[in-house]
Design a protein around this motif. Structure first.
Motif, PDB file in Angstrom:
ATOM      1  N   GLN A 103       1.111  -1.326  -0.546  1.00 25.08           N
ATOM      2  CA  GLN A 103       0.417  -0.234   0.340  1.00 25.08           C
ATOM      3  C   GLN A 103       0.596   1.235  -0.183  1.00 25.08           C
ATOM      4  O   GLN A 103       0.664   2.301  -0.747  1.00 25.08           O
ATOM      5  CB  GLN A 103      -1.004  -0.069   1.530  1.00 25.08           C
ATOM      6  CG  GLN A 103      -1.755  -1.328   1.119  1.00 25.08           C
ATOM      7  CD  GLN A 103      -2.915  -1.325   0.176  1.00 25.08           C
ATOM      8  OE1 GLN A 103      -2.752  -1.501  -1.071  1.00 25.08           O
ATOM      9  NE2 GLN A 103      -3.857  -0.330  -0.468  1.00 25.08           N
ATOM     10  N   LEU A 104       1.915   0.990   0.980  1.00 23.11           N
ATOM     11  CA  LEU A 104       2.594   2.410   0.830  1.00 23.11           C
ATOM     12  C   LEU A 104       3.352   2.553  -0.574  1.00 23.11           C
ATOM     13  O   LEU A 104       3.606   3.596  -0.847  1.00 23.11           O
ATOM     14  CB  LEU A 104       4.142   2.126   2.136  1.00 23.11           C
ATOM     15  CG  LEU A 104       5.344   3.019   1.947  1.00 23.11           C
ATOM     16  CD1 LEU A 104       4.509   4.583   2.402  1.00 23.11           C
ATOM     17  CD2 LEU A 104       5.992   2.702   2.565  1.00 23.11           C
ATOM     18  N   LEU A 105       4.478   1.582  -1.087  1.00 25.39           N
ATOM     19  CA  LEU A 105       4.646   1.437  -2.243  1.00 25.39           C
ATOM     20  C   LEU A 105       3.825   2.283  -3.492  1.00 25.39           C
ATOM     21  O   LEU A 105       4.471   3.331  -4.197  1.00 25.39           O
ATOM     22  CB  LEU A 105       4.949  -0.060  -2.535  1.00 25.39           C
ATOM     23  CG  LEU A 105       6.223   0.134  -1.552  1.00 25.39           C
ATOM     24  CD1 LEU A 105       6.632  -1.616  -2.634  1.00 25.39           C
ATOM     25  CD2 LEU A 105       7.892   1.078  -1.535  1.00 25.39           C
TER      26      LEU A 105
ATOM     27  N   ILE B  23      14.430   3.271  -0.146  1.00 21.35           N
ATOM     28  CA  ILE B  23      14.734   3.171  -1.546  1.00 21.35           C
ATOM     29  C   ILE B  23      15.818   4.266  -1.357  1.00 21.35           C
ATOM     30  O   ILE B  23      16.440   4.354  -2.658  1.00 21.35           O
ATOM     31  CB  ILE B  23      13.244   2.970  -2.035  1.00 21.35           C
ATOM     32  CG1 ILE B  23      11.857   2.051  -1.549  1.00 21.35           C
ATOM     33  CG2 ILE B  23      13.213   3.569  -3.877  1.00 21.35           C
ATOM     34  CD1 ILE B  23      11.173   1.755  -2.354  1.00 21.35           C
ATOM     35  N   GLN B  24      15.284   4.981  -1.166  1.00 21.69           N
ATOM     36  CA  GLN B  24      16.512   6.189  -1.475  1.00 21.69           C
ATOM     37  C   GLN B  24      17.420   6.106  -1.069  1.00 21.69           C
ATOM     38  O   GLN B  24      18.622   6.612  -1.878  1.00 21.69           O
ATOM     39  CB  GLN B  24      15.937   7.557  -0.855  1.00 21.69           C
ATOM     40  CG  GLN B  24      17.192   8.479  -0.485  1.00 21.69           C
ATOM     41  CD  GLN B  24      16.618   9.810  -0.470  1.00 21.69           C
ATOM     42  OE1 GLN B  24      16.186   9.756   0.688  1.00 21.69           O
ATOM     43  NE2 GLN B  24      16.395  11.501  -0.536  1.00 21.69           N
ATOM     44  N   GLN B  25      17.564   4.999   0.089  1.00 21.67           N
ATOM     45  CA  GLN B  25      19.274   4.815   0.387  1.00 21.67           C
ATOM     46  C   GLN B  25      19.328   3.891  -0.529  1.00 21.67           C
ATOM     47  O   GLN B  25      20.947   4.046  -1.223  1.00 21.67           O
ATOM     48  CB  GLN B  25      18.970   4.127   1.609  1.00 21.67           C
ATOM     49  CG  GLN B  25      20.355   3.704   2.003  1.00 21.67           C
ATOM     50  CD  GLN B  25      21.382   4.913   1.990  1.00 21.67           C
ATOM     51  OE1 GLN B  25      20.957   6.108   2.323  1.00 21.67           O
ATOM     52  NE2 GLN B  25      22.744   4.588   1.924  1.00 21.67           N
ATOM     53  N   GLU B  26      18.835   3.001  -1.177  1.00 15.97           N
ATOM     54  CA  GLU B  26      19.495   1.473  -2.575  1.00 15.97           C
ATOM     55  C   GLU B  26      19.343   3.391  -3.355  1.00 15.97           C
ATOM     56  O   GLU B  26      20.444   2.382  -3.965  1.00 15.97           O
ATOM     57  CB  GLU B  26      18.266   1.340  -2.509  1.00 15.97           C
ATOM     58  CG  GLU B  26      18.312   0.292  -3.579  1.00 15.97           C
ATOM     59  CD  GLU B  26      17.308  -0.809  -4.171  1.00 15.97           C
ATOM     60  OE1 GLU B  26      16.827  -0.580  -5.167  1.00 15.97           O
ATOM     61  OE2 GLU B  26      16.732  -1.515  -3.364  1.00 15.97           O
ATOM     62  N   VAL B  27      19.015   3.482  -4.095  1.00 18.07           N
ATOM     63  CA  VAL B  27      18.908   4.762  -4.631  1.00 18.07           C
ATOM     64  C   VAL B  27      21.195   5.495  -5.047  1.00 18.07           C
ATOM     65  O   VAL B  27      21.437   5.713  -6.161  1.00 18.07           O
ATOM     66  CB  VAL B  27      18.080   5.458  -5.829  1.00 18.07           C
ATOM     67  CG1 VAL B  27      18.657   5.897  -6.769  1.00 18.07           C
ATOM     68  CG2 VAL B  27      17.170   4.676  -5.947  1.00 18.07           C
TER      69      VAL B  27
ATOM     70  N   PRO C 164      10.566  11.274   0.675  1.00 18.07           N
ATOM     71  CA  PRO C 164      11.022   9.777  -0.146  1.00 18.07           C
ATOM     72  C   PRO C 164      10.733   8.626   0.802  1.00 18.07           C
ATOM     73  O   PRO C 164      10.196   8.277   1.529  1.00 18.07           O
ATOM     74  CB  PRO C 164      12.442   9.286  -0.559  1.00 18.07           C
ATOM     75  CG  PRO C 164      13.053  10.297   0.758  1.00 18.07           C
ATOM     76  CD  PRO C 164      11.929  11.744   1.128  1.00 18.07           C
ATOM     77  N   VAL C 165      10.409   7.494  -0.348  1.00 15.18           N
ATOM     78  CA  VAL C 165      10.569   5.974   1.067  1.00 15.18           C
ATOM     79  C   VAL C 165      12.172   5.668   1.222  1.00 15.18           C
ATOM     80  O   VAL C 165      12.366   5.855   0.730  1.00 15.18           O
ATOM     81  CB  VAL C 165      10.075   5.348   0.139  1.00 15.18           C
ATOM     82  CG1 VAL C 165       9.524   3.788   0.538  1.00 15.18           C
ATOM     83  CG2 VAL C 165       8.552   5.444  -0.768  1.00 15.18           C
ATOM     84  N   PRO C 166      12.280   6.128   2.417  1.00  7.31           N
ATOM     85  CA  PRO C 166      13.606   6.111   3.240  1.00  7.31           C
ATOM     86  C   PRO C 166      14.390   5.002   2.379  1.00  7.31           C
ATOM     87  O   PRO C 166      15.539   5.121   1.899  1.00  7.31           O
ATOM     88  CB  PRO C 166      13.722   5.911   4.585  1.00  7.31           C
ATOM     89  CG  PRO C 166      11.989   6.430   5.415  1.00  7.31           C
ATOM     90  CD  PRO C 166      11.444   6.020   3.844  1.00  7.31           C
TER      91      PRO C 166
END
Length: 168
Positions: free
Chosen positions: A90-92, A118-122, A114-116
């Motif tokens: 749901q969040l995504l 995912i931002q860190q991964e990018v 951001p979605v934390p």
């Protein structure tokens, strides 16, 4: 001092342009990563959706409630696991819909809210690219101009006391 400030102004402009050109690439990679995580969460939920469709007219929340209400601890913990997967999905989904609403929303989400993970991964996997499309070029030039102006103002503020002392 004049030559130094001229070169500094040029360096700031170039740095701003280079940084500004990277930002659209980062936002693009963030959006693609967000989409990939959503697809993965869809696949994680597929089996549970089938169960929900079969027993609860497709309502996955009823399936989760059924699992969590069970006397069997394995089922209760399974319900919690499904709930975590469903909440993440749901969040995504919400984040991707917001990201796709406008370019402003995409930049805002990628850098401010951001979605934390995912931002860190990018950030950790970001490959520096130069996307030379009109938007990236314009964004880069604006960033370069702003950085050069801010640098110029900063230098003038720092130099002001020295100019006063030379006139006295």
């Amino acid at each position: 001092m004049g030559v130094f400030t001229s070169y500094l102004r040029i360096i700031l402009l170039i740095l701003g342009v280079l940084a500004g050109i990277q930002l659209p690439g980062f936002v693009d990679q963030y959006g693609k990563s967000l989409n990939a995580h959503l697809i993965e969460s869809e696949k994680s939920l597929d089996a549970f959706r089938d169960e929900a469709e079969k027993f609860f007219d497709g309502d996955i929340e009823q399936l989760i409630a059924h699992y969590e209400a069970s006397d069997d601890i394995v089922f209760r913990e399974g319900g919690q696991s499904i709930s975590v997967i469903y909440t993440r999905h749901q969040l995504l989904l919400s984040a991707l819909n917001e990201f796709n609403e406008s370019a402003w929303n995409a930049y805002t989400q990628a850098f401010i809210s951001p979605v934390p993970d995912i931002q860190q991964e990018v950030r950790s996997d970001f490959s520096y690219t130069v996307k030379l499309n009109p938007g990236a070029i314009l964004f880069g030039l604006v960033c370069g101009l702003v950085l050069a102006i801010v640098g110029e103002l900063f230098i003038r503020l720092l130099a002001r006391p020295f100019r006063r002392s030379q006139h006295n």
